[in-house]
Design a protein around this motif. Sequence first.
Motif, PDB file in Angstrom:
ATOM      1  N   VAL A  30       0.849  -1.201   0.000  1.00  0.00           N
ATOM      2  CA  VAL A  30       0.000   0.000   0.000  1.00  0.00           C
ATOM      3  C   VAL A  30       0.884   1.250   0.000  1.00  0.00           C
ATOM      4  N   ALA A  31       1.941   1.250   0.792  1.00  0.00           N
ATOM      5  CA  ALA A  31       2.858   2.388   0.830  1.00  0.00           C
ATOM      6  C   ALA A  31       3.497   2.608  -0.542  1.00  0.00           C
ATOM      7  N   ARG A  32       3.858   1.534  -1.211  1.00  0.00           N
ATOM      8  CA  ARG A  32       4.469   1.645  -2.548  1.00  0.00           C
ATOM      9  C   ARG A  32       3.462   2.203  -3.553  1.00  0.00           C
ATOM     10  N   LEU A  33       2.221   1.714  -3.499  1.00  0.00           N
ATOM     11  CA  LEU A  33       1.173   2.223  -4.397  1.00  0.00           C
ATOM     12  C   LEU A  33       0.960   3.714  -4.154  1.00  0.00           C
ATOM     13  N   TYR A  34       0.878   4.121  -2.894  1.00  0.00           N
ATOM     14  CA  TYR A  34       0.691   5.523  -2.536  1.00  0.00           C
ATOM     15  C   TYR A  34       1.809   6.372  -3.138  1.00  0.00           C
ATOM     16  N   TYR A  35       3.029   5.933  -2.971  1.00  0.00           N
ATOM     17  CA  TYR A  35       4.176   6.651  -3.518  1.00  0.00           C
ATOM     18  C   TYR A  35       4.105   6.743  -5.044  1.00  0.00           C
ATOM     19  N   GLU A  36       3.896   5.614  -5.703  1.00  0.00           N
ATOM     20  CA  GLU A  36       3.912   5.579  -7.171  1.00  0.00           C
ATOM     21  C   GLU A  36       2.794   6.417  -7.788  1.00  0.00           C
ATOM     22  N   ALA A  40       3.195   9.833 -10.142  1.00  0.00           N
ATOM     23  CA  ALA A  40       2.623   9.853 -11.486  1.00  0.00           C
ATOM     24  C   ALA A  40       1.528  10.906 -11.651  1.00  0.00           C
ATOM     25  N   THR A  41       0.805  11.215 -10.584  1.00  0.00           N
ATOM     26  CA  THR A  41      -0.341  12.117 -10.666  1.00  0.00           C
ATOM     27  C   THR A  41       0.028  13.566 -10.376  1.00  0.00           C
ATOM     28  N   MET A  42       0.787  13.798  -9.358  1.00  0.00           N
ATOM     29  CA  MET A  42       1.095  15.163  -8.921  1.00  0.00           C
ATOM     30  C   MET A  42       2.348  15.670  -9.617  1.00  0.00           C
ATOM     31  N   THR A  43       2.259  15.755 -10.926  1.00  0.00           N
ATOM     32  CA  THR A  43       3.418  16.094 -11.746  1.00  0.00           C
ATOM     33  C   THR A  43       3.887  17.534 -11.555  1.00  0.00           C
ATOM     34  N   TRP A  44       3.080  18.376 -10.963  1.00  0.00           N
ATOM     35  CA  TRP A  44       3.450  19.770 -10.718  1.00  0.00           C
ATOM     36  C   TRP A  44       4.324  19.916  -9.471  1.00  0.00           C
ATOM     37  N   LEU A  45       4.503  18.826  -8.723  1.00  0.00           N
ATOM     38  CA  LEU A  45       5.320  18.854  -7.517  1.00  0.00           C
ATOM     39  C   LEU A  45       6.653  18.142  -7.753  1.00  0.00           C
ATOM     40  N   ASP A  46       7.648  18.510  -6.991  1.00  0.00           N
ATOM     41  CA  ASP A  46       8.957  17.874  -7.070  1.00  0.00           C
ATOM     42  C   ASP A  46       8.844  16.459  -6.503  1.00  0.00           C
ATOM     43  N   PRO A  47       9.065  15.425  -7.319  1.00  0.00           N
ATOM     44  CA  PRO A  47       8.901  14.050  -6.837  1.00  0.00           C
ATOM     45  C   PRO A  47       9.869  13.667  -5.717  1.00  0.00           C
ATOM     46  N   SER A  48      10.943  14.409  -5.560  1.00  0.00           N
ATOM     47  CA  SER A  48      11.874  14.083  -4.481  1.00  0.00           C
ATOM     48  C   SER A  48      11.280  14.410  -3.108  1.00  0.00           C
ATOM     49  N   THR A  49      10.162  15.132  -3.085  1.00  0.00           N
ATOM     50  CA  THR A  49       9.508  15.435  -1.804  1.00  0.00           C
ATOM     51  C   THR A  49       8.664  14.265  -1.310  1.00  0.00           C
ATOM     52  N   PHE A  50       8.435  13.267  -2.170  1.00  0.00           N
ATOM     53  CA  PHE A  50       7.655  12.087  -1.788  1.00  0.00           C
ATOM     54  C   PHE A  50       8.596  10.992  -1.312  1.00  0.00           C
ATOM     55  N   GLY A  51       8.155  10.258  -0.308  1.00  0.00           N
ATOM     56  CA  GLY A  51       8.949   9.143   0.183  1.00  0.00           C
ATOM     57  C   GLY A  51       8.086   7.910   0.346  1.00  0.00           C
ATOM     58  N   GLU A  52       8.720   6.764   0.299  1.00  0.00           N
ATOM     59  CA  GLU A  52       7.967   5.521   0.436  1.00  0.00           C
ATOM     60  C   GLU A  52       7.487   5.290   1.864  1.00  0.00           C
ATOM     61  N   ASN A  53       7.964   6.078   2.804  1.00  0.00           N
ATOM     62  CA  ASN A  53       7.492   5.962   4.180  1.00  0.00           C
ATOM     63  C   ASN A  53       6.363   6.948   4.491  1.00  0.00           C
ATOM     64  N   VAL A  92      -5.801   4.513  -6.347  1.00  0.00           N
ATOM     65  CA  VAL A  92      -5.971   3.284  -7.114  1.00  0.00           C
ATOM     66  C   VAL A  92      -4.782   3.144  -8.053  1.00  0.00           C
ATOM     67  N   ARG A  93      -4.233   1.932  -8.091  1.00  0.00           N
ATOM     68  CA  ARG A  93      -3.109   1.631  -8.985  1.00  0.00           C
ATOM     69  C   ARG A  93      -3.464   2.111 -10.392  1.00  0.00           C
ATOM     70  N   GLN A  94      -2.526   2.714 -11.084  1.00  0.00           N
ATOM     71  CA  GLN A  94      -2.800   3.302 -12.401  1.00  0.00           C
ATOM     72  C   GLN A  94      -3.447   2.304 -13.360  1.00  0.00           C
ATOM     73  N   SER A  95      -2.987   1.077 -13.365  1.00  0.00           N
ATOM     74  CA  SER A  95      -3.535   0.086 -14.299  1.00  0.00           C
ATOM     75  C   SER A  95      -4.956  -0.332 -13.938  1.00  0.00           C
ATOM     76  N   SER A  96      -5.423   0.011 -12.742  1.00  0.00           N
ATOM     77  CA  SER A  96      -6.787  -0.334 -12.322  1.00  0.00           C
ATOM     78  C   SER A  96      -7.718   0.866 -12.313  1.00  0.00           C
ATOM     79  N   GLN A  97      -7.195   2.054 -12.616  1.00  0.00           N
ATOM     80  CA  GLN A  97      -8.050   3.238 -12.632  1.00  0.00           C
ATOM     81  C   GLN A  97      -9.075   3.113 -13.751  1.00  0.00           C
ATOM     82  N   GLY A  98     -10.303   3.513 -13.455  1.00  0.00           N
ATOM     83  CA  GLY A  98     -11.396   3.432 -14.424  1.00  0.00           C
ATOM     84  C   GLY A  98     -12.087   2.083 -14.459  1.00  0.00           C
ATOM     85  N   SER A  99     -11.690   1.166 -13.575  1.00  0.00           N
ATOM     86  CA  SER A  99     -12.259  -0.187 -13.597  1.00  0.00           C
ATOM     87  C   SER A  99     -13.350  -0.408 -12.553  1.00  0.00           C
TER      88      SER A  99
END
Length: 160
Positions: A30-36, A40-53, A92-99
């Motif tokens: 779940v933590a990995r999904l949240y991070y990924e 992928a979604t918040m492209t306007w933010l610096d991805p280095s500010t996100f952590g897997e924890n 929701v995992r990107q591959s499952s969005q819209g399902s």
Amino acid sequence: MGGVSEFGTCHADGGDYVVEALADADRRAVARLYYEVRVATMTWLDPSTFGENDFALHSAGEEVLVAKSDDGSVLGFVSVWRADEFIHMLYVRQSSQGSGVGARLLQALPGWPGRRYRLKCLVRNTRASAFYARHGFRVTGHGVSDEGEYEEMTFAGPRN
């Protein structure tokens, strides 16, 4: 919690899945999904500010429900601060969005659709905003966070 979900078996993308309370064994996935999904979604933010924890910190004290495929992989999750009926996160995992996984996670919330759940949705996340509008949420306010402008939304009941 393992085995059959208290919420029943659902169907998406050609496979069955269950919605159940977050188990310790699923926290890392779940933590990995949240991070990924955030990266992928918040492209306007610096991805280095996100952590897997981040998930452990951001969901502390919340009730978390997880959608898992028949092979046990995590498809999505929703976290709720029950005292305020506040949906803090729905991912929701990107591959499952819209399902239908996101809709099923909403339907699995305690008291759905009778409770007036609330949430904040970033204005720049137009796909999420449209999802919530389709599922009966209405804009009830506006604000600004470190991640950008957001709309406060309240569940007004199912759309006909």
